[in-house]
Scaffold this motif. Sequence first.
Motif, mmCIF file in Angstrom:
data_model
loop_
_atom_site.group_PDB
_atom_site.id
_atom_site.type_symbol
_atom_site.label_atom_id
_atom_site.label_comp_id
_atom_site.label_asym_id
_atom_site.label_seq_id
_atom_site.Cartn_x
_atom_site.Cartn_y
_atom_site.Cartn_z
ATOM 1 N N VAL A 37 0.895 -1.041 -0.010
ATOM 2 C CA VAL A 37 0.054 0.075 -0.055
ATOM 3 C C VAL A 37 0.905 1.276 0.079
ATOM 4 O O VAL A 37 1.897 1.401 0.818
ATOM 5 N N GLN A 39 1.304 5.347 0.314
ATOM 6 C CA GLN A 39 0.677 6.599 1.100
ATOM 7 C C GLN A 39 1.545 7.632 0.739
ATOM 8 O O GLN A 39 2.594 7.994 1.283
ATOM 9 N N GLY A 44 -4.201 9.895 1.143
ATOM 10 C CA GLY A 44 -4.639 8.498 1.403
ATOM 11 C C GLY A 44 -3.879 7.402 0.984
ATOM 12 O O GLY A 44 -2.852 7.262 0.579
ATOM 13 N N LEU A 45 -4.698 6.173 1.218
ATOM 14 C CA LEU A 45 -4.021 4.821 1.116
ATOM 15 C C LEU A 45 -4.376 4.369 -0.156
ATOM 16 O O LEU A 45 -5.523 4.532 -0.574
ATOM 17 N N TRP A 47 -3.927 1.047 -2.830
ATOM 18 C CA TRP A 47 -3.565 -0.360 -2.909
ATOM 19 C C TRP A 47 -2.824 -0.490 -4.209
ATOM 20 O O TRP A 47 -3.427 -0.419 -5.328
ATOM 21 N N TYR A 95 3.653 0.443 2.672
ATOM 22 C CA TYR A 95 3.220 -0.369 3.804
ATOM 23 C C TYR A 95 3.129 -1.716 3.215
ATOM 24 O O TYR A 95 2.559 -1.635 1.977
ATOM 25 N N PHE A 105 -6.675 -6.449 5.454
ATOM 26 C CA PHE A 105 -5.275 -6.427 6.023
ATOM 27 C C PHE A 105 -5.463 -6.499 7.522
ATOM 28 O O PHE A 105 -5.648 -5.146 8.098
ATOM 29 N N ASP A 106 -4.875 -7.441 7.866
ATOM 30 C CA ASP A 106 -4.944 -7.570 9.456
ATOM 31 C C ASP A 106 -3.646 -7.203 10.293
ATOM 32 O O ASP A 106 -3.706 -7.042 11.402
ATOM 33 N N TRP A 108 -0.008 -5.052 10.051
ATOM 34 C CA TRP A 108 0.661 -4.210 8.715
ATOM 35 C C TRP A 108 2.289 -3.849 9.365
ATOM 36 O O TRP A 108 2.577 -4.061 10.430
ATOM 37 N N GLY A 109 3.103 -3.807 8.308
ATOM 38 C CA GLY A 109 4.293 -3.347 8.466
ATOM 39 C C GLY A 109 4.326 -1.815 9.235
ATOM 40 O O GLY A 109 3.278 -1.109 9.300
ATOM 41 N N GLN A 110 5.491 -1.512 9.633
ATOM 42 C CA GLN A 110 5.517 0.058 10.069
ATOM 43 C C GLN A 110 5.768 0.863 9.005
ATOM 44 O O GLN A 110 5.779 2.016 9.292
ATOM 45 N N TYR B 35 -10.481 1.023 8.689
ATOM 46 C CA TYR B 35 -9.247 0.960 9.409
ATOM 47 C C TYR B 35 -9.045 2.576 9.953
ATOM 48 O O TYR B 35 -9.651 3.543 9.413
ATOM 49 N N ALA B 42 0.898 3.025 11.492
ATOM 50 C CA ALA B 42 0.327 2.123 10.195
ATOM 51 C C ALA B 42 -1.115 2.212 10.607
ATOM 52 O O ALA B 42 -1.690 2.461 11.532
ATOM 53 N N PRO B 43 -1.985 1.930 9.346
ATOM 54 C CA PRO B 43 -3.373 1.657 9.718
ATOM 55 C C PRO B 43 -3.753 0.601 10.637
ATOM 56 O O PRO B 43 -2.845 -0.560 10.913
ATOM 57 N N LEU B 45 -6.876 -2.226 11.722
ATOM 58 C CA LEU B 45 -8.041 -2.881 10.860
ATOM 59 C C LEU B 45 -8.956 -2.511 12.334
ATOM 60 O O LEU B 45 -8.868 -3.537 13.348
ATOM 61 N N TYR B 86 -10.486 4.984 7.062
ATOM 62 C CA TYR B 86 -10.442 4.580 5.601
ATOM 63 C C TYR B 86 -11.537 3.366 5.600
ATOM 64 O O TYR B 86 -11.103 2.363 6.359
ATOM 65 N N GLN B 88 -12.327 0.501 3.000
ATOM 66 C CA GLN B 88 -11.628 -0.606 1.953
ATOM 67 C C GLN B 88 -12.636 -1.612 1.702
ATOM 68 O O GLN B 88 -13.334 -2.357 2.332
ATOM 69 N N VAL B 97 -8.620 -4.426 -4.865
ATOM 70 C CA VAL B 97 -8.732 -3.958 -3.478
ATOM 71 C C VAL B 97 -8.914 -2.365 -3.769
ATOM 72 O O VAL B 97 -8.061 -1.818 -4.800
ATOM 73 N N PHE B 99 -9.556 1.647 -1.668
ATOM 74 C CA PHE B 99 -9.664 2.249 -0.605
ATOM 75 C C PHE B 99 -10.367 3.590 -0.723
ATOM 76 O O PHE B 99 -10.035 4.048 -1.852
ATOM 77 N N GLY B 101 -11.063 7.480 0.045
ATOM 78 C CA GLY B 101 -10.401 8.512 0.118
ATOM 79 C C GLY B 101 -9.696 9.038 1.615
ATOM 80 O O GLY B 101 -9.100 9.757 1.842
#
Lengths: 118, 108
Positions: A37, A39, A44-45, A47, A95, A105-106, A108-110, B35, B42-43, B45, B86, B88, B97, B99, B101
């Motif tokens: 992802v 950013q 925003g995010l 994909w 990310y 997505f449960d 996430w990396g930092q 999220y 980081a986001p 969930l 957000y 998704q 997928v 997201f 805005g």
Amino acid sequence: EVQLVQSGAEVKKPGESLKISCKGSGFDFSNHWIGWVRQMPGKGLEWMGIIYPGDSDTRYNPSFEGQVTMSADASISTAFLQWSSLKAPDTAVYYCARNVLPNSFDVWGQGTMVTVSS
Amino acid sequence: SYELTQPPSVSVSPGQTARITCSGDALPKEFAYWYQQKPGQAPLLLIIKDSERPSGIPERFSGSSSGTTVTLTISGVQAEDEADYYCQSTDSSGIQVVFGGGTKLTVL
């Protein structure tokens, strides 16, 4: 503990190549889709796509196909995102995240901050 | 390409209820997820499959769905809930997928 740990921040010049990483632990990395992802600063995010480390099956967002390459090495539980020729608009936080069915997505990396500037 | 539409901002006083909407044509068919993202993080969930809460998410966060709109409701808003939110989902193919805005929640 289930976690994804990403490689550190990068500062690159336009035209340079880059490969960032995302290492999973605490779960069966080979059998989970891993997503990327983007950013951009203050935005925003977005994909970018997902990869299945077990067989490297990859699905890209059409907006990113051809711009980046996703890969994975299941033997070291690591996914990669790479660019062959960076541009200034690639400046963003990237990310990785574990995809769980149906499609969330449960974990996430930092995040990895990539700065592209001359 | 498929889009999910969220309001850019929502403001609410502490203790009040905040509602953040997300609209998309495929939402009657595809699940939505929510999220929370705080600055520099980081986001996280919050809601899965329209209305389920993952373990560890406070009960004040809930989700609902009606037609082409899904809604995140935060009851008894606290100062710590100030963040970007957000939605998704996926397009009608179930593969791409998307997201929304993002919505900035301000706690007054």
